[in-house]
Design a protein around this motif. Structure first.
Motif, PDB file in Angstrom:
ATOM      1  N   THR A 384       0.769  -1.137   0.146  1.00 20.89           N
ATOM      2  CA  THR A 384      -0.080   0.064  -0.044  1.00 20.89           C
ATOM      3  C   THR A 384       0.858   1.253  -0.101  1.00 20.89           C
ATOM      4  O   THR A 384       2.016   0.919   0.381  1.00 20.89           O
ATOM      5  N   MET A 385       0.285   2.458  -0.306  1.00 19.03           N
ATOM      6  CA  MET A 385       0.901   3.617  -0.294  1.00 19.03           C
ATOM      7  C   MET A 385       1.523   3.977   0.971  1.00 19.03           C
ATOM      8  O   MET A 385       2.606   4.692   1.398  1.00 19.03           O
ATOM      9  N   ARG A 386       0.722   3.519   2.077  1.00 16.32           N
ATOM     10  CA  ARG A 386       1.203   3.804   3.461  1.00 16.32           C
ATOM     11  C   ARG A 386       2.350   2.989   3.864  1.00 16.32           C
ATOM     12  O   ARG A 386       3.461   3.538   4.498  1.00 16.32           O
ATOM     13  N   GLU A 387       2.497   1.613   3.347  1.00 15.01           N
ATOM     14  CA  GLU A 387       3.761   1.050   3.576  1.00 15.01           C
ATOM     15  C   GLU A 387       4.911   1.693   2.736  1.00 15.01           C
ATOM     16  O   GLU A 387       6.027   1.818   3.280  1.00 15.01           O
ATOM     17  N   LEU A 388       4.743   2.093   1.410  1.00 13.73           N
ATOM     18  CA  LEU A 388       5.752   2.723   0.869  1.00 13.73           C
ATOM     19  C   LEU A 388       6.127   3.920   1.308  1.00 13.73           C
ATOM     20  O   LEU A 388       7.203   4.288   1.652  1.00 13.73           O
ATOM     21  N   ALA A 389       5.210   4.780   2.061  1.00 15.08           N
ATOM     22  CA  ALA A 389       5.379   6.084   2.739  1.00 15.08           C
ATOM     23  C   ALA A 389       6.515   5.924   3.898  1.00 15.08           C
ATOM     24  O   ALA A 389       7.111   6.672   3.956  1.00 15.08           O
ATOM     25  N   ALA A 390       6.175   4.866   4.584  1.00 14.48           N
ATOM     26  CA  ALA A 390       7.076   4.495   5.741  1.00 14.48           C
ATOM     27  C   ALA A 390       8.509   4.394   5.201  1.00 14.48           C
ATOM     28  O   ALA A 390       9.624   4.903   5.930  1.00 14.48           O
ATOM     29  N   GLU A 391       8.690   3.863   4.244  1.00 16.35           N
ATOM     30  CA  GLU A 391       9.933   3.503   3.595  1.00 16.35           C
ATOM     31  C   GLU A 391      10.624   4.901   3.033  1.00 16.35           C
ATOM     32  O   GLU A 391      11.880   5.375   3.424  1.00 16.35           O
ATOM     33  N   VAL A 392       9.715   5.673   2.509  1.00 14.10           N
ATOM     34  CA  VAL A 392      10.421   6.829   1.830  1.00 14.10           C
ATOM     35  C   VAL A 392      10.483   7.870   2.874  1.00 14.10           C
ATOM     36  O   VAL A 392      11.505   8.766   2.823  1.00 14.10           O
ATOM     37  N   LEU A 393       9.752   7.929   4.000  1.00 15.67           N
ATOM     38  CA  LEU A 393       9.961   8.799   5.299  1.00 15.67           C
ATOM     39  C   LEU A 393      11.070   8.463   5.907  1.00 15.67           C
ATOM     40  O   LEU A 393      12.046   9.450   6.409  1.00 15.67           O
ATOM     41  N   ASP A 394      11.590   7.079   5.952  1.00 14.92           N
ATOM     42  CA  ASP A 394      12.971   6.993   6.595  1.00 14.92           C
ATOM     43  C   ASP A 394      13.985   7.450   5.625  1.00 14.92           C
ATOM     44  O   ASP A 394      15.008   7.759   6.174  1.00 14.92           O
ATOM     45  N   ILE A 395      14.020   7.254   4.357  1.00 14.50           N
ATOM     46  CA  ILE A 395      14.984   8.069   3.445  1.00 14.50           C
ATOM     47  C   ILE A 395      14.962   9.422   3.608  1.00 14.50           C
ATOM     48  O   ILE A 395      16.043   9.961   3.560  1.00 14.50           O
TER      49      ILE A 395
END
Length: 455
Positions: A384-395
């Motif tokens: 989901t976009m939510r899971e992607l968002a967690a990774e992108v926010l870590d970056i």
């Protein structure tokens, strides 16, 4: 939406000058800056109606009141239509939305201080004249007919032209608000990587900042209605620009794209001349029907570039355009998100690795799903976009930490992402928070949004 560019009117002899114009935006990393823009809806505190231009509680009164802080008025005819001060400005959107176009600043601490100062000034004047301001992506209550038009010549031209190209162009003009950030590039290769990465991730920004679930007092079925209206505004000048991802993309390719976007106007001696639908390529040849025999200047080109509205726009910098307007903390979070991803090479490489294998169809599918699904939108790898968002926010966090831009207390810029991290942790976007209140404690009374969410 910018006012007209001004400056030395250098006549354009050929397309190569336009390519050089874009390339001239390249800067060494130490000169990269952050320019934040945000729009907000003004309303009468007593009646909750939109602000007319004239009157004791109108836009003119607001602009006149702000001049006590050192802002200098800019006029179109007898009307104050903008204020300027030391590299930044306050200007008007078509329906009276007030926009701060911020100064080009070195770090996010300065950016957030600028936002705070501006909103404090707006609040001081607004309290005196009975005016409030609201940060949402779309007008929650007013119809098009109830929304005033500001006295700027370009808006009359656009109002007449927009309905010829799509059903929602007038909604975009009069009833939407956004927060944007302008960021620099170091070279053509750097521009390409930043353009591709940010364009692919604009649907993620739309999801994180989704904040426009109401139209004319009722839920509209979208979490980002502002994003939805861009899908039917004007296909000539909007969208996800698939050519940016093609082999051979360059400054020249973007110039070719911009040359083929129909014009709106030419600005001459304080007057907007209607050339809507006409070609800048014809203008280059001195064959523009609206100004026969006249050739354009770089000021004309700069003005034309402001009338292109893709999800990421290039002038002599890159402008991120995918987010809804929102509350104070999110006005700082949007630039933090993109600075963290794009201004550190390690972060940029990591973000590009996430999106580089997405197809044009993948990117368009996310673009079309996100205004309804937001963080539940599916991404190409099945997450989901939510899971992607967690990774992108870590970056993005790692990118901000690597910048080591500290405030007077020794704190870096990472905390400006906290509002977005909360959204990912809870899975609740600002729009979903509003809808929960609407169906719950507000009992369907949309007026409560003005009382609880005004700046």
């Amino acid at each position: 939406m910018s006012g007209p560019a001004t400056g030395k009117a250098t006549e354009i002899a050929n397309k190569a000058q336009l390519v050089e114009f874009a390339e001239s935006g390249s800067k060494p990393k130490e000169n990269w800056r952050i320019g934040t823009e945000h729009e907000k809806f003004g309303f009468n505190l007593e009646t909750l109606e939109p602000l007319p231009y004239e009157g004791p509680s109108g836009i003119r009164a607001m602009l006149e009141g702000l001049q006590r802080f050192g802002w200098q008025p800019q006029y179109e005819g007898d009307n104050v239509i903008a204020l300027t001060m030391k590299g930044h400005s306050v200007s008007l959107e078509p329906g009276g939305q007030l926009e701060l176009s911020g100064e080009a600043l070195e770090n996010l601490h300065q950016t957030c201080s600028e936002v705070h100062t501006h909103l404090a000034q707006v609040r001081e004047v607004g309290d005196e004249i009975g005016v409030g301001f609201l940060g949402l992506g779309f007008s929650p209550k007013w119809t098009r007919e109830e929304t005033p038009i500001m006295p700027k010549g370009r808006y009359g031209i656009m109002k007449a032209y927009m309905p010829k190209k799509g059903d929602h162009g007038l909604d975009m003009m009069f009833r939407s608000c956004t927060v944007q950030v302008n960021l620099d590039y170091g070279s053509e290769a750097d521009m390409i990587k930043k353009f591709r990465t940010s364009l692919a991730l604009q649907p993620l920004a739309t999801a994180l900042f989704a904040n426009s679930p109401f139209t004319e007092g009722k839920p509209n079925g979208h979490l980002s209605h502002r994003s939805f209206i861009w899908t039917d505004t004007d296909p000539d000048r909007t969208g996800m620009l698939p050519f940016v991802f093609e082999d051979g993309f360059s400054f020249e390719q973007y110039v070719d794209y911009a040359l083929d976007v129909p014009m709106y106007f030419v600005y001459r001696d304080g007057t907007y001349i209607d050339v809507s639908g006409q070609s800048f390529r014809d203008f280059l040849k001195g064959e523009l029907p609206g100004l026969p025999g006249e050739k354009p200047t770089l000021v004309d080109w700069d003005n034309h570039l402001t009338t292109l509205f893709p999800e990421v726009r290039m002038k002599r910098f890159l402008e991120m355009r995918g987010a809804d307007g929102g509350p104070w903390r999110r006005l700082c979070a949007l630039p933090a998100f993109w600075v963290g991803l794009l201004y550190d090479q390690g972060a940029l490489d990591a973000a590009w690795d996430l999106v580089k294998n997405w197809t044009a169809e993948d990117r368009m599918q996310m673009r079309n799903d996100v205004f309804t699904e937001a963080l539940q939108t599916k991404v190409p790898d099945g997450r989901t976009m939510r899971e992607l968002a967690a990774e992108v926010l870590d970056i993005a966090s790692a990118g901000l930490k690597a910048r080591k831009r500290l405030d007077s207390f020794g704190e870096d810029e990472v905390h400006f992402l906290n509002a977005l991290k909360t959204t990912v942790e809870t899975g609740i976007t600002p729009a979903e928070e509003l809808l929960s209140k609407y169906y719950g404690e507000w009992a369907g009374d949309i007026d409560q949004v003005f009382r609880e969410y005004a700046y």
